[in-house]
Design an enzyme around this catalytic site. Structure first.
Site, PDB file in Angstrom:
ATOM      1  N   GLY A 136       0.645 -12.574  -2.798  1.00 25.67           N
ATOM      2  CA  GLY A 136      -0.374 -12.267  -3.806  1.00 25.67           C
ATOM      3  C   GLY A 136       0.093 -11.417  -4.964  1.00 25.67           C
ATOM      4  O   GLY A 136      -0.027 -11.802  -6.111  1.00 25.67           O
ATOM      5  N   CYS A 193      -1.670  10.968  -0.796  1.00 21.77           N
ATOM      6  CA  CYS A 193      -3.088  11.083  -0.514  1.00 21.77           C
ATOM      7  C   CYS A 193      -3.792   9.829  -1.011  1.00 21.77           C
ATOM      8  O   CYS A 193      -3.336   9.200  -1.958  1.00 21.77           O
ATOM      9  CB  CYS A 193      -3.684  12.287  -1.237  1.00 21.77           C
ATOM     10  N   HIS A 247      -4.228 -13.224   5.214  1.00 23.40           N
ATOM     11  CA  HIS A 247      -2.932 -12.537   5.378  1.00 23.40           C
ATOM     12  C   HIS A 247      -3.139 -11.253   6.158  1.00 23.40           C
ATOM     13  O   HIS A 247      -4.125 -10.563   5.977  1.00 23.40           O
ATOM     14  CB  HIS A 247      -2.326 -12.215   4.005  1.00 23.40           C
ATOM     15  N   HIS A 268       9.715  -4.599   2.439  1.00 30.67           N
ATOM     16  CA  HIS A 268       9.574  -3.139   2.385  1.00 30.67           C
ATOM     17  C   HIS A 268      10.817  -2.415   1.905  1.00 30.67           C
ATOM     18  O   HIS A 268      10.852  -1.193   1.886  1.00 30.67           O
ATOM     19  CB  HIS A 268       9.123  -2.598   3.743  1.00 30.67           C
ATOM     20  N   CYS A 302       4.909  -9.816   2.848  1.00 32.46           N
ATOM     21  CA  CYS A 302       3.728  -9.115   2.331  1.00 32.46           C
ATOM     22  C   CYS A 302       3.776  -9.192   0.804  1.00 32.46           C
ATOM     23  O   CYS A 302       4.678  -9.827   0.240  1.00 32.46           O
ATOM     24  CB  CYS A 302       3.754  -7.662   2.823  1.00 32.46           C
TER      25      CYS A 302
HETATM   26  N1  GLN Z   1      -2.627  -9.799  -1.487  1.00 31.09           N
HETATM   27  C1  GLN Z   1      -2.162  -8.470  -1.248  1.00 31.09           C
HETATM   28  C2  GLN Z   1      -0.851  -8.257  -1.988  1.00 31.09           C
HETATM   29  O1  GLN Z   1      -0.085  -9.145  -2.095  1.00 31.09           O
HETATM   30  C3  GLN Z   1      -1.959  -8.199   0.206  1.00 31.09           C
HETATM   31  C4  GLN Z   1      -1.560  -6.776   0.449  1.00 31.09           C
HETATM   32  C5  GLN Z   1      -1.530  -6.355   1.892  1.00 31.09           C
HETATM   33  O2  GLN Z   1      -1.388  -7.175   2.762  1.00 31.09           O
HETATM   34  N2  GLN Z   1      -1.632  -5.101   2.166  1.00 31.09           N
HETATM   35  O3  GLN Z   1      -0.553  -7.185  -2.449  1.00 31.09           O
HETATM   36 ZN    ZN Z   2       0.646  -7.507   3.938  1.00 27.72          ZN
END
Ligand code: GLN
Ligand code: ZN
Length: 768
Positions: A440, A524, A649, A702, A734
């Site tokens: 996304g 935070c 997701h 990550h 992600c």
């Molecule tokens: N659609 C979101 C992104 O791509 C999903 C984020 C997530 O899974 N925390 O940033």
């Molecule tokens: Zn994710």
């Protein structure tokens, strides 16, 4: 009139204006020297204690403050420093402490994970090869400081041995028992030194006792506390549980401690039932957590005093302590800067500082009938419900669009089964074998954040901001096309945060000015407040998705945040159940889904990264939560055409134990993060058949590292050994918003090359 002891379990460390965060960050940057930094922290700490004293709290916690995290404090107190960091014994230096928390050039930081079912993350202690010893008696230092500087007879707080070890990693080889034997003498030493100092009460936090534990585990716990008791008979131990009811009340009540702390907010029914049934030991005090430490609403005084009345039938008042249900670390510091909020909402808020007032007031009023008869108290008793009633009566809480009838009328099942949908969706979209997509978001570079900030401040016009976002969308549509990705996304450049973005556009949400809560380290978050009925007002994402789709002939996925994630990452109202709030959000999202579909966006992803983390702490409560969670998701995604493809997701793996619920979402395609589960997820597909569309992230987003093609080929092949290729998608783990542009394009290019190789190989196999 008697007055009860009043206490809290811990206070936020971040300071009224996040002074703590600022101090940490400038120290890390090298802008201030260590001595000055520590002085700033001392100021914040003493301020917090002074405030509690001024408010009249009788038993004030000390050692709840930290340089980063209380779990890391505990491990470093015992000299536990992973061997990849330099350490020569003695108190762990500040620099080393932060190296463990944040990593260095040469050594990776310790892992961090969520603290029970909260959004607070702790540093996971690494016990492998650890040789613990008492490096520094932190609770003692904290106790002395409060006494010497402020004349406070504090209650040192420590994380108990059972919880500490259970939340650690790397002890498996030695076995739990052996590790406990290592640590108990050290805890005993801590307590003995506190005893010698003349400390009255020590709060030992054991939140693990609310999770489902076996009889053998309870035996271990009994053994631990018998030893601690014996080691330091002169200090009173307050065994503190929170976040839910203690899982075996009889066993907990029999432990050799002077006081038991129970949560009468989140474990109210069960704790109350257990106390009523089994009574409460006459030789103990009951620390009754009656003021909610997890949410931001004022207490209903009448209700709380009635609860105290009920408790005092079983436990005489002299043996009751009135306190918060858990540490106030989980709520923002003070509501006093929030007067810009709607009046009825502002009047109903209680953050940490206001909760101190509540605890003290309740401990003084202590009985409903007495308070009602007393002129001074009764005025407050009357004022209190009127504040809550004002919010209850407000138009925000009485919107028809979100009532039970509307929820009942909403479709929650798709007419066709997945296999039937799959066929017609394939005809419609004509995607290649092993379709590729992303999750996304694309990199939120500094220019994106700056443009949004300027626009919010009014320095950038609506038109210029939209033009800027369009430019970004176009740039990334072209990049995706050039890379050859099959299903595109618009990139989410218009969103700061995946929950805030929707909260700002839906009715029923409010945003505080200063409602910050620590998430991890200096980070935070400011969770939205769901204070009214949640209702859709106007399309929220259609414009960007439609613009993106207008630029390309490939399908562009619409992108929404799901109802459970919005709920779990907000402070929800507490006059109706979480389930009801989730359904209201679901209905609002369903409107958005329909608006996207009507605008020609026919692949729609509804993200639920927080589904898993919202699981209740007790296994026996999972199915109830998952049932309504799944239902909420389906309420938002079922009212679509058969040909509309619903994606979802999830991050943070370990899905093997909820895989049935994931299937029950009935999404056409799910993408799941796999890198952090080390193949465990793939293993779970050997045991369960998963036959709906699925993308297992083939690379970890990550880190900035660009994984090579062969690695991604391997990851795909491994997954394809257990999953049918006809349902398999290839995508990263992600969203990519935290990544840089160059590394993102490079990684995606490798992902596409990996896909080409796997496709080629598989068609060769089919031919052979
Ligand atoms: N659609 C979101 C992104 O791509 C999903 C984020 C997530 O899974 N925390 O940033
Ligand atoms: Zn994710």
């Amino acid at each position: 009139m008697s007055q009860l002891t009043s206490s809290i379990i811990g206070y936020p460390r971040i300071g009224e204006n996040r002074e703590w965060k600022k101090a940490l960050e400038s120290f890390w940057k090298g802008d201030v020297e260590e001595a000055e930094f520590l002085r700033t922290l001392e100021d914040i700490r003493l301020n917090n204690l002074q405030l509690q004293k001024d408010k009249g709290l009788s038993l004030i916690p000390v050692n709840d403050f930290t340089l980063y995290d209380q779990m890391l404090d505990t491990s470093t107190m015992f000299g536990i420093v992973p061997s990849r960091f330099a350490y020569e014994g003695g108190p762990v230096p500040v620099k080393t402490y932060y190296a463990i928390a944040r990593g260095t050039q040469d050594a990776q930081a310790s892992e961090m994970t969520k603290w029970f079912n909260t959004n607070y993350h702790y540093i996971v202690p690494e016990l492998k090869d650890a040789k613990p010893f008492l490096a520094e008696n932190r609770p003692l230092i904290a106790y002395r400081e409060a006494k010497e500087k402020l004349g406070i007879e504090g209650k040192p707080v420590i994380i108990g041995p059972y919880t500490f070890i259970k939340l650690s990693k790397g002890y498996e080889a030695q076995g739990l028992m052996a590790v406990i034997e290592q640590f108990v003498p050290l805890y005993a030493q801590v307590l003995q030194e506190l005893e010698q100092e003349g400390v009255q009460w020590v709060q030992i936090d054991e939140p693990s006792l609310v999770t489902s534990l076996s009889g053998d585990e309870w035996k271990l716990i009994e053994g631990i506390y018998a030893q601690l008791r014996e080691a330091a008979p002169g200090v009173n131990l307050l065994l503190q549980t929170y976040f839910d009811a203690v899982s075996n009340y009889e066993a907990a009540a029999a432990l050799p401690v002077q006081a038991l702390g129970l949560d009468f907010v989140h474990g109210l029914e069960r704790n109350l039932a257990a106390i009523s049934r089994f009574g409460f030991p006459q030789d103990k005090l009951l620390a009754a957590g009656i003021v909610d430490g997890r949410n931001i609403w004022r207490s209903d005084y009448k209700q709380k005093l009635e609860l105290l009345d009920r408790l005092s039938v079983i436990v005489p008042k002299e043996r009751l302590i009135v306190q918060s249900s858990c540490s106030l670390l989980h709520v923002p510091v003070t509501a006093k800067h929030e007067s810009a909020l709607p009046r009825e909402l502002y009047g109903a808020l209680a953050f940490a500082e206001e909760k101190l007032d509540e605890v003290v007031w309740l401990s003084q009023a202590c009985s409903y009938s007495e308070a009602a008869a007393n002129g001074e108290w009764s005025a407050q008793l009357e004022d209190n419900p009127s504040r809550l009633d004002a919010l209850g009566a407000s138009s925000a809480r009485n919107r028809q669009a979100a009532d039970a009838a509307a929820i009942a009328a909403q479709p929650s099942v798709r007419p066709l089964r997945f296999e039937e949908r799959q066929t017609i969706q394939q005809q419609k979209f004509g995607l290649p074998f092993l379709p590729t997509t992303t999750i996304g978001s694309f990199p939120q570079t500094a220019d994106v954040r700056q443009a949004r900030l300027k626009w919010r401040k009014g320095e950038l016009s609506e038109e210029s901001y939209t033009a800027f976002i369009h430019e970004k969308i176009e740039k990334w549509i072209r990049i995706q096309e050039e890379l050859g990705i099959d299903v595109l996304v618009h990139g989410e450049f218009e969103r700061t945060d995946m929950v805030e973005f929707f909260g700002e556009k839906l009715d029923g949400f409010a945003f505080t000015r200063n409602g910050w809560v620590q998430s991890y380290g200096s980070r935070c978050v400011k969770p939205p407040v769901i204070y009214g009925d949640v209702v859709f007002t106007a399309p929220m994402t259609v414009a960007e998705s439609v613009y993106a789709q207008s630029l390309t002939s490939r399908p562009v996925k619409g992108m929404l945040t799901g109802p459970i994630t919005i709920l779990n990452w907000s402070f929800p109202r507490n006059d109706i159940s979480r389930e009801q709030v989730a359904y209201q959000i679901a209905l609002a999202l369903s409107e958005e889904v329909k608006a996207l579909e009507a605008a020609g966006i026919e692949m729609i992803q509804v993200d639920e990264p927080a589904l898993r983390e919202g699981l209740p702490l007790k296994r026996e409560d999972w199915s109830e939560y998952l049932k309504w969670g799944v239902h909420a998701f389906k309420l938002s995604t079922s009212d679509v055409k058969d040909t509309t493809q619903i994606h979802t997701h999830m991050c943070y793996c370990e899905f093997h134990d909820i895989i049935d619920s994931i299937l029950a979402l009935d999404a056409d395609v799910i993408s799941i993060e796999t890198s952090r589960s080390h193949g465990e997820l793939i293993h779970s597909f050997e045991e369960h058949t998963y036959d709906q569309g699925i993308g297992l992230g083939v690379y970890d987003i990550h880190s900035p590292r660009v994984p090579d093609v062969s690695e991604m080929v391997k990851n795909s092949e491994r997954a394809l050994r257990v999953l049918d290729p006809s349902i398999f998608w290839i995508n990263p783990d992600c969203g990519l918003k935290t990544r840089g542009e160059t590394e993102t394009v490079a990684a995606l290019r490798n992902m596409m090359e990996a896909t080409r190789q796997v496709r080629e190989q598989m068609s060769a196999e089919v031919k052979a």
